[in-house]
Write an enzyme that holds these catalytic residues in place. Structure first.
Site, PDB file in Angstrom:
ATOM      1  N   HIS A   1       0.771   3.209 -10.408  1.00 22.93           N
ATOM      2  CA  HIS A   1      -0.264   3.697  -9.476  1.00 22.93           C
ATOM      3  C   HIS A   1       0.389   4.496  -8.341  1.00 22.93           C
ATOM      4  O   HIS A   1       0.336   4.106  -7.171  1.00 22.93           O
ATOM      5  CB  HIS A   1      -0.978   2.454  -8.924  1.00 22.93           C
ATOM      6  CG  HIS A   1      -2.243   2.687  -8.173  1.00 22.93           C
ATOM      7  ND1 HIS A   1      -2.331   3.448  -7.042  1.00 22.93           N
ATOM      8  CD2 HIS A   1      -3.499   2.209  -8.386  1.00 22.93           C
ATOM      9  CE1 HIS A   1      -3.566   3.438  -6.585  1.00 22.93           C
ATOM     10  NE2 HIS A   1      -4.294   2.712  -7.380  1.00 22.93           N
TER      11      HIS A   1
ATOM     12  N   ARG B   1       0.853  -1.209   0.000  1.00 17.96           N
ATOM     13  CA  ARG B   1       0.000   0.000   0.000  1.00 17.96           C
ATOM     14  C   ARG B   1       0.881   1.248   0.000  1.00 17.96           C
ATOM     15  O   ARG B   1       1.485   1.604   1.039  1.00 17.96           O
ATOM     16  CB  ARG B   1      -0.910   0.011   1.225  1.00 17.96           C
ATOM     17  CG  ARG B   1      -1.785   1.252   1.334  1.00 17.96           C
ATOM     18  CD  ARG B   1      -2.846   1.321   0.286  1.00 17.96           C
ATOM     19  NE  ARG B   1      -3.794   0.203   0.387  1.00 17.96           N
ATOM     20  CZ  ARG B   1      -4.674  -0.084  -0.557  1.00 17.96           C
ATOM     21  NH1 ARG B   1      -4.722   0.637  -1.657  1.00 17.96           N
ATOM     22  NH2 ARG B   1      -5.484  -1.115  -0.421  1.00 17.96           N
TER      23      ARG B   1
ATOM     24  N   ARG C   1       1.950  -6.715  -9.630  1.00 15.58           N
ATOM     25  CA  ARG C   1       2.282  -6.074  -8.345  1.00 15.58           C
ATOM     26  C   ARG C   1       2.384  -7.067  -7.177  1.00 15.58           C
ATOM     27  O   ARG C   1       2.867  -6.725  -6.107  1.00 15.58           O
ATOM     28  CB  ARG C   1       1.283  -4.966  -8.011  1.00 15.58           C
ATOM     29  CG  ARG C   1      -0.136  -5.462  -7.718  1.00 15.58           C
ATOM     30  CD  ARG C   1      -1.017  -4.318  -7.232  1.00 15.58           C
ATOM     31  NE  ARG C   1      -2.379  -4.788  -6.939  1.00 15.58           N
ATOM     32  CZ  ARG C   1      -3.267  -4.093  -6.249  1.00 15.58           C
ATOM     33  NH1 ARG C   1      -2.965  -2.901  -5.786  1.00 15.58           N
ATOM     34  NH2 ARG C   1      -4.487  -4.580  -6.027  1.00 15.58           N
TER      35      ARG C   1
ATOM     36  N   GLU D   1      -2.081   8.747 -11.155  1.00 13.16           N
ATOM     37  CA  GLU D   1      -1.583   7.509 -11.746  1.00 13.16           C
ATOM     38  C   GLU D   1      -1.393   7.626 -13.254  1.00 13.16           C
ATOM     39  O   GLU D   1      -2.284   8.149 -13.950  1.00 13.16           O
ATOM     40  CB  GLU D   1      -2.572   6.389 -11.427  1.00 13.16           C
ATOM     41  CG  GLU D   1      -2.829   6.226  -9.939  1.00 13.16           C
ATOM     42  CD  GLU D   1      -4.082   5.449  -9.639  1.00 13.16           C
ATOM     43  OE1 GLU D   1      -4.795   5.799  -8.685  1.00 13.16           O
ATOM     44  OE2 GLU D   1      -4.369   4.485 -10.365  1.00 13.16           O
TER      45      GLU D   1
HETATM   46  O1  TA6 Z   1      -6.615   3.675  -8.860  1.00 14.16           O
HETATM   47  C1  TA6 Z   1      -7.781   3.824  -8.155  1.00 14.16           C
HETATM   48  C2  TA6 Z   1      -8.279   2.453  -7.705  1.00 14.16           C
HETATM   49  O2  TA6 Z   1      -8.728   1.690  -8.799  1.00 14.16           O
HETATM   50  C3  TA6 Z   1      -9.356   2.698  -6.660  1.00 14.16           C
HETATM   51  O3  TA6 Z   1     -10.617   2.291  -7.135  1.00 14.16           O
HETATM   52  C4  TA6 Z   1      -8.875   1.863  -5.473  1.00 14.16           C
HETATM   53  O4  TA6 Z   1      -9.415   0.577  -5.546  1.00 14.16           O
HETATM   54  C5  TA6 Z   1      -7.373   1.898  -5.681  1.00 14.16           C
HETATM   55  O5  TA6 Z   1      -7.223   1.711  -7.072  1.00 14.16           O
HETATM   56  C6  TA6 Z   1      -6.580   0.929  -4.842  1.00 14.16           C
HETATM   57  O6  TA6 Z   1      -6.802  -0.382  -5.251  1.00 14.16           O
HETATM   58  P1  TA6 Z   1      -6.164  -1.536  -4.313  1.00 14.16           P
HETATM   59  O7  TA6 Z   1      -6.505  -2.826  -4.988  1.00 14.16           O
HETATM   60  O8  TA6 Z   1      -4.682  -1.282  -4.256  1.00 14.16           O
HETATM   61  O9  TA6 Z   1      -6.798  -1.343  -2.967  1.00 14.16           O
END
Ligand code: TA6
Length: 310
Positions: A181, A85, A111, A282
């Site tokens: 991301h 995260r 990832r 992103e």
């Molecule tokens: O990039 C935005 C997103 O698609 C959000 O909808 C949220 O889900 C974020 O990615 C994080 O996703 P994750 O699977 O890392 O919790």
């Protein structure tokens, strides 16, 4: 933090092998990072960075004379097979839910896979480059029936340059969506403005396109996919007295995300009090910006991150 005696003999030998083969004195070394994950530490006159082999994941970037640029959750899990995260997750070969099978891993499998170090080298201007690689396997082909070579080329210099190179090593074209991301540290997300997306259309939740009027501001959960944009985005952060520039190449989508209170509360690896101090901008290709790569060809998705004092 892991101390030397915490590592198993195999972890010792794997790290020793990485340092023997790829360390660069004063510039690149390998250590057991959080959760025992192998991490490349990069340092030079321009700043420092750390990259985990799990996920090919940039964990941190701190230009000399500046505060850290990337946000990393203090509650993140650090295990191969689990997404980290914060930092810069590599979402590939699909962004968000798999288009046909929502049971497949959200944001693809890159990832949560263990990448290899391919190369480390000094590059012009006193920068340092770490190249990580991932290729198809039985496990990946079970999820996505294609042959590929993926590289994440991370260059730490006056800017952080992250370039995802996706090669089709098979005999038929394939189509993918993707995102670098990136999670950015900010003082107070309600006080930042994000420039570069003015006049662009975005989708958020529903398929209807909405027009971005003026800079992006955040006072609720924001989860927007801006399409058909190749512009550099700038996060203006008066609280930290800086601008973060996110330039890009090979990308026609930009995603802006902040989970706000409720979603942050539902994410176990996201501290409830941290949503004000981060925003994702992103560098992506998703929805109708998906990319088709023919046999023997490659696609390059590049983010270039730099900081400027206000
Ligand atoms: O990039 C935005 C997103 O698609 C959000 O909808 C949220 O889900 C974020 O990615 C994080 O996703 P994750 O699977 O890392 O919790």
């Amino acid at each position: 933090m892991n101390s030397p005696q915490d590592k198993s003999p195999t972890e010792h030998s794997a790290l020793d092998a990485l340092n023997r083969q790829f360390a660069i004195s004063d510039h690149v070394s390998f250590r057991a990072g959080p959760g025992g994950l192998a991490v490349a530490d990069v340092a030079n006159e321009h700043g420092t960075a750390a990259v985990a082999l799990s996920g090919g994941h940039v964990l941190s970037f701190q230009p000399s004379g500046h505060e850290p640029v990337l946000w990393l959750s203090r509650q993140s899990r650090f295990e191969v097979g689990t997404s980290i995260r914060g930092g810069i997750p590599v979402c590939w070969p699909w962004f968000a839910a798999h288009p046909d099978d929502p049971k497949k891993p959200f944001h693809g499998f890159a990832r949560t896979s263990l990448w290899s170090i391919m190369d480390t080298r000094p590059v012009e201007g006193g920068a340092t480059q770490v190249r990580l690689g991932l290729r198809d396997s039985d496990a990946s082909r079970d999820l996505w029936p294609h042959s590929f070579e993926l590289e994440n080329v991370v260059t730490v210099g006056p800017e952080l340059r992250v370039e995802l190179v996706a090669r089709n090593t098979g005999d038929a074209p394939w189509t993918c969506t993707a995102a670098l991301h990136s999670y950015f540290r900010v003082s107070d997300v309600t006080q930042v403005t994000i420039h570069g997306l003015e006049g662009r259309y975005y989708v958020e939740g529903t398929p209807e396109r909405q027009l971005q009027s003026g800079p992006v501001t955040i006072d609720r959960e924001v989860d927007r996919v801006y399409l058909d944009t190749t512009e550099t985005c700038t996060i203006q952060d008066p609280g930290m007295g800086r601008r973060i520039h996110v330039a890009k190449a090979g990308s026609r989508s930009t995603v802006v995300w902040n989970p706000w209170i409720d979603k942050a509360g539902r994410l176990e690896d996201f501290p409830d009090d941290e949503y004000p101090h981060m925003v994702c901008v992103e560098t992506a290709n998703t929805r109708h910006d998906a990319v088709t790569v023919h046999p023997g060809a490659e696609h390059r998705l590049c983010a270039r991150i730099s900081v400027e004092r206000l």
